[in-house]
Scaffold this motif. Structure first.
Motif, PDB file in Angstrom:
ATOM      1  N   GLU A  50    -168.202 -46.110  34.734  1.00 22.19           N
ATOM      2  CA  GLU A  50    -168.012 -45.314  33.518  1.00 22.19           C
ATOM      3  C   GLU A  50    -166.817 -45.870  32.760  1.00 22.19           C
ATOM      4  OE1 GLU A  50    -167.623 -41.242  34.563  1.00 22.19           O
ATOM      5  OE2 GLU A  50    -169.621 -41.072  35.447  1.00 22.19           O
ATOM      6  N   LEU A  51    -166.987 -46.086  31.450  1.00 21.56           N
ATOM      7  CA  LEU A  51    -165.941 -46.673  30.615  1.00 21.56           C
ATOM      8  C   LEU A  51    -165.755 -45.857  29.350  1.00 21.56           C
ATOM      9  CD1 LEU A  51    -167.224 -50.371  30.656  1.00 21.56           C
ATOM     10  CD2 LEU A  51    -165.503 -49.412  32.156  1.00 21.56           C
ATOM     11  N   GLN A  52    -164.514 -45.841  28.888  1.00 24.03           N
ATOM     12  CA  GLN A  52    -164.230 -45.276  27.562  1.00 24.03           C
ATOM     13  C   GLN A  52    -162.880 -45.817  27.098  1.00 24.03           C
ATOM     14  OE1 GLN A  52    -164.355 -41.019  27.193  1.00 24.03           O
ATOM     15  NE2 GLN A  52    -164.236 -41.083  24.972  1.00 24.03           N
ATOM     16  N   MET A  82    -157.456 -45.077  27.514  1.00 23.68           N
ATOM     17  CA  MET A  82    -158.723 -45.519  28.099  1.00 23.68           C
ATOM     18  C   MET A  82    -158.889 -44.876  29.470  1.00 23.68           C
ATOM     19  SD  MET A  82    -157.940 -49.383  29.402  1.00 23.68           S
ATOM     20  CE  MET A  82    -156.661 -49.720  30.614  1.00 23.68           C
ATOM     21  N   SER A  83    -160.131 -44.870  29.962  1.00 25.50           N
ATOM     22  CA  SER A  83    -160.433 -44.335  31.286  1.00 25.50           C
ATOM     23  C   SER A  83    -161.551 -45.167  31.902  1.00 25.50           C
ATOM     24  CB  SER A  83    -160.848 -42.866  31.195  1.00 25.50           C
ATOM     25  OG  SER A  83    -162.031 -42.731  30.430  1.00 25.50           O
ATOM     26  N   LEU A  84    -161.467 -45.338  33.233  1.00 23.80           N
ATOM     27  CA  LEU A  84    -162.489 -46.061  33.980  1.00 23.80           C
ATOM     28  C   LEU A  84    -162.777 -45.307  35.260  1.00 23.80           C
ATOM     29  CD1 LEU A  84    -160.101 -48.331  33.015  1.00 23.80           C
ATOM     30  CD2 LEU A  84    -161.949 -49.877  33.656  1.00 23.80           C
ATOM     31  N   SER A  85    -164.009 -45.376  35.698  1.00 23.88           N
ATOM     32  CA  SER A  85    -164.408 -44.766  36.964  1.00 23.88           C
ATOM     33  C   SER A  85    -165.464 -45.650  37.607  1.00 23.88           C
ATOM     34  CB  SER A  85    -164.942 -43.357  36.764  1.00 23.88           C
ATOM     35  OG  SER A  85    -165.417 -42.822  37.996  1.00 23.88           O
ATOM     36  N   LEU A  86    -165.178 -46.108  38.821  1.00 23.12           N
ATOM     37  CA  LEU A  86    -166.110 -46.989  39.528  1.00 23.12           C
ATOM     38  C   LEU A  86    -166.479 -46.358  40.864  1.00 23.12           C
ATOM     39  CD1 LEU A  86    -167.626 -49.669  39.964  1.00 23.12           C
ATOM     40  CD2 LEU A  86    -165.501 -50.580  40.955  1.00 23.12           C
ATOM     41  N   GLU A  87    -167.793 -46.137  41.052  1.00 25.67           N
ATOM     42  CA  GLU A  87    -168.298 -45.699  42.344  1.00 25.67           C
ATOM     43  C   GLU A  87    -168.879 -46.910  43.057  1.00 25.67           C
ATOM     44  OE1 GLU A  87    -171.043 -42.480  41.995  1.00 25.67           O
ATOM     45  OE2 GLU A  87    -169.849 -41.440  40.459  1.00 25.67           O
ATOM     46  N   PHE A  88    -168.579 -47.054  44.364  1.00 26.00           N
ATOM     47  CA  PHE A  88    -169.091 -48.202  45.110  1.00 26.00           C
ATOM     48  C   PHE A  88    -169.324 -47.800  46.563  1.00 26.00           C
ATOM     49  CE2 PHE A  88    -164.512 -48.344  45.508  1.00 26.00           C
ATOM     50  CZ  PHE A  88    -164.289 -48.687  46.830  1.00 26.00           C
ATOM     51  N   GLU A  89    -170.135 -48.619  47.202  1.00 26.10           N
ATOM     52  CA  GLU A  89    -170.413 -48.422  48.620  1.00 26.10           C
ATOM     53  C   GLU A  89    -169.681 -49.505  49.407  1.00 26.10           C
ATOM     54  OE1 GLU A  89    -174.205 -48.442  51.746  1.00 26.10           O
ATOM     55  OE2 GLU A  89    -174.549 -48.236  49.577  1.00 26.10           O
ATOM     56  N   ALA A  90    -168.874 -49.100  50.384  1.00 20.42           N
ATOM     57  CA  ALA A  90    -168.082 -50.038  51.169  1.00 20.42           C
ATOM     58  C   ALA A  90    -168.870 -50.525  52.377  1.00 20.42           C
ATOM     59  CB  ALA A  90    -166.776 -49.391  51.605  1.00 20.42           C
ATOM     60  N   SER A  91    -168.268 -51.440  53.120  1.00 13.99           N
ATOM     61  CA  SER A  91    -168.954 -52.014  54.283  1.00 13.99           C
ATOM     62  C   SER A  91    -169.163 -50.993  55.392  1.00 13.99           C
ATOM     63  CB  SER A  91    -168.132 -53.190  54.822  1.00 13.99           C
ATOM     64  OG  SER A  91    -166.819 -52.763  55.174  1.00 13.99           O
ATOM     65  N   ASP A  92    -168.405 -49.897  55.380  1.00 14.83           N
ATOM     66  CA  ASP A  92    -168.604 -48.864  56.407  1.00 14.83           C
ATOM     67  C   ASP A  92    -169.761 -47.926  56.070  1.00 14.83           C
ATOM     68  OD1 ASP A  92    -167.576 -47.457  54.277  1.00 14.83           O
ATOM     69  OD2 ASP A  92    -165.775 -46.764  55.300  1.00 14.83           O
TER      70      ASP A  92
END
Length: 310
Positions: free
Chosen positions: A7-9, A72-82
């Motif tokens: 998500e970016l703004q 500005m704002s950023l939001s990053l969702e991710f899946e880790a190796s665990d």
């Protein structure tokens, strides 16, 4: 690390709120005209994770704020190796900045790190991703322009670039250290081999001889210990005798001094007695001297008178 949602703004060319969903994508390409924001998407991924971008490095966040935006704002969702899902959210304005690192548990986002300092949050993100910024840009995200340099460069340039991109210098350091360890192991092995060869002659007879010699040395050591204790005792006694002799010598010197003083006192006493006797007859002597002086005067007067009568 697999990105799921971005998500970016107010970030570079993404002035308005923008959502990019990667969750259903496997193999994909980001295409578009120059200036459309392709590189900005990659910048947003790295900035959300590490607060740096390949193009700008660690320059202030205000350099990335879209023109005309106050923040500005950023939001990053991710899946880790665990296998767990995480989210990094960053906000920036002219007055403040904030970062949150969260983990999805039971369909709820909870804080993934208890520390509130930005450095501690950054370290927690790096541990979760498994890479720092340098490692991420080398192993996951090839910076813009580096691939073109790799294709068009000379063999040596391609080799150096590949070395920098995938961190071959670390492998070389590991190889160098491995060689050092191998040489150390070889040296220790040769030393052990020499010791082993020296043990070949260790027969039962040699062992018995060695044991007998050891017992003799032990007996000699015990005797030496006893002699040492005796010497210590003798030394203590000698020190005591020396102390007593020194004290006796001091007493003798004091006695001699007293005897000399006694002789002086007796001589002074004798002189005092003689002085007292002289003092007792001194008036008679003075009277006798006066009479002699008077008699001499009379004699002179008589002689003078006789001379006149003649």
């Amino acid at each position: 690390m697999r990105p799921l949602r971005l998500e970016l703004q107010g970030f570079t060319c993404f002035r308005d709120f923008t959502v990019i969903d990667f969750s259903n994508l496997e193999l994909f390409a980001i295409v578009g005209q120059t200036g459309a924001g392709k590189s900005s998407i990659l910048d947003a991924l790295t900035f959300a994770l590490f607060e740096q971008t390949p193009r700008l490095g660690s320059k202030p966040a205000k350099e990335l704020i879209a023109q005309g935006s106050s923040g500005m704002s950023l939001s990053l969702e991710f899946e880790a190796s665990d296998g767990r899902k995480y989210r990094v959210a960053r906000t920036y304005s002219s007055k403040s900045s904030d970062v949150r690192f969260e983990r999805l548990e039971n369909d709820k986002w909870v804080t993934a790190v208890e520390q509130i300092k930005k450095k501690e949050v950054a370290e927690a993100i790096e541990r979760t991703v498994g890479l720092d910024f340098e490692g991420f840009t080398r192993a996951v995200l090839l910076p813009q322009g580096e691939f073109d340099r790799f294709l068009r460069g000379e063999p040596k340039q391609r080799r150096d670039l590949l070395k920098n991109l995938i961190g071959l210098e670390r492998i070389e350091n590991i190889q160098k250290r491995s060689g050092e360890l191998a040489r150390e192991a070889k040296t220790k092995s040769e030393a052990l081999q020499i010791q082993l060869e020296s043990l070949i002659s260790a027969t039962p007879e040699a062992f018995d001889t060695l044991e007998t010699t050891q017992l003799q040395k032990q007996s000699e050591l015990e005797q030496t210990g006893q002699q040492l204790e005796q010497l210590k005792t003798a030394l203590i006694e000698a020190r005591e005798v020396w102390r007593l002799e020194t004290a006796l010598q001091n007493v003798k010197l004091e006695w001699q001094g007293l005897e000399a003083a006694q002789a002086k006192i007796e001589a002074l006493q004798t002189q005092a007695k003689a002085a007292r006797r002289v003092a007792s007859i001194l008036p008679l002597i003075e009277q006798n001297l006066k009479l002699e002086a008077r008699l001499n005067q009379i004699k002179r007067e008589a002689e003078t008178a006789q001379q006149r009568f003649e």
